[in-house]
Design a protein around this motif. Structure first.
Motif, mmCIF file in Angstrom:
data_model
loop_
_atom_site.group_PDB
_atom_site.id
_atom_site.type_symbol
_atom_site.label_atom_id
_atom_site.label_comp_id
_atom_site.label_asym_id
_atom_site.label_seq_id
_atom_site.Cartn_x
_atom_site.Cartn_y
_atom_site.Cartn_z
ATOM 1 N N SER A 158 0.941 -1.182 0.139
ATOM 2 C CA SER A 158 -0.295 -0.229 0.025
ATOM 3 C C SER A 158 0.916 1.240 -0.028
ATOM 4 N N PHE A 159 0.478 2.088 -0.686
ATOM 5 C CA PHE A 159 1.222 3.352 -0.662
ATOM 6 C C PHE A 159 0.352 4.634 -0.327
ATOM 7 N N PHE A 175 -2.304 6.404 -2.777
ATOM 8 C CA PHE A 175 -3.269 5.781 -3.610
ATOM 9 C C PHE A 175 -4.183 4.862 -2.506
ATOM 10 N N VAL A 222 -1.253 -2.113 -4.572
ATOM 11 C CA VAL A 222 -0.532 -2.640 -5.731
ATOM 12 C C VAL A 222 0.025 -4.052 -5.219
ATOM 13 N N ASN A 268 8.546 1.154 -7.797
ATOM 14 C CA ASN A 268 7.067 1.117 -7.749
ATOM 15 C C ASN A 268 6.602 2.373 -7.114
ATOM 16 N N ARG A 269 7.337 2.905 -5.984
ATOM 17 C CA ARG A 269 6.871 3.912 -5.344
ATOM 18 C C ARG A 269 6.943 5.386 -6.236
ATOM 19 N N LEU A 272 4.447 5.411 -9.006
ATOM 20 C CA LEU A 272 2.976 5.594 -8.265
ATOM 21 C C LEU A 272 2.842 7.195 -8.128
ATOM 22 N N GLU A 273 3.872 7.516 -7.664
ATOM 23 C CA GLU A 273 4.044 9.063 -7.149
ATOM 24 C C GLU A 273 4.102 10.138 -8.573
ATOM 25 N N THR A 274 4.372 9.606 -9.635
ATOM 26 C CA THR A 274 4.078 10.278 -10.928
ATOM 27 C C THR A 274 2.690 10.830 -10.953
ATOM 28 N N ALA A 317 -2.052 7.093 -13.980
ATOM 29 C CA ALA A 317 -2.793 5.947 -13.944
ATOM 30 C C ALA A 317 -2.083 4.882 -14.478
ATOM 31 N N ARG A 334 0.588 2.668 -13.235
ATOM 32 C CA ARG A 334 0.251 1.697 -12.147
ATOM 33 C C ARG A 334 0.539 0.133 -12.452
ATOM 34 N N CYS A 335 0.301 0.022 -13.573
ATOM 35 C CA CYS A 335 0.342 -1.457 -14.519
ATOM 36 C C CYS A 335 1.314 -1.656 -14.896
#
Length: 101
Positions: free
Chosen positions: A11-12, A15, A19, A43-44, A47-49, A52, A55-56
């Motif tokens: 979890s971040f 969001f 993930v 991964n962090r 996500l911080e960008t 969406a 994320r995949c």
């Protein structure tokens, strides 16, 4: 005997949805601690960008070299992912294998 599958859920704070990363036990046992830490940082960073599609993206790390795979909607997003990865510490290189769909 087939390897068992382990699901890692991270979890971040930015969001609400976690993930989920699927890895076999064999793969988990062969991942160096430094590479595991780098993968979490990648991964962090993706996500911080705030985009969406990032994320995949699949991320593999081997000896500090990050390999990005998956599909993104544009070349801009592909470059954005690569730039986010290369800004991180302890990255020896990046293989951008993202496909523009």
């Amino acid at each position: 005997m087939s390897p068992r599958t382990t699901w890692l859920v991270r979890s971040f704070p930015l969001f609400s949805s976690p993930v989920v990363i699927q890895m076999s036990e064999f793969a988990l046992s062969r991942v160096r601690p430094q590479d595991r830490s780098i993968r979490e940082n990648v991964n962090r960073a993706l996500l911080e960008t705030g985009y969406a599609p990032l994320r995949c993206i699949q991320c593999d790390v081997s000896n500090g070299v990050v390999e990005l795979t998956g599909s993104v909607p544009s070349f801009y997003v592909k470059q954005l992912a690569q730039a986010a990865v290369l800004r991180l510490d302890r990255i020896r290189g990046a293989k951008n294998r993202l496909h523009v769909a």
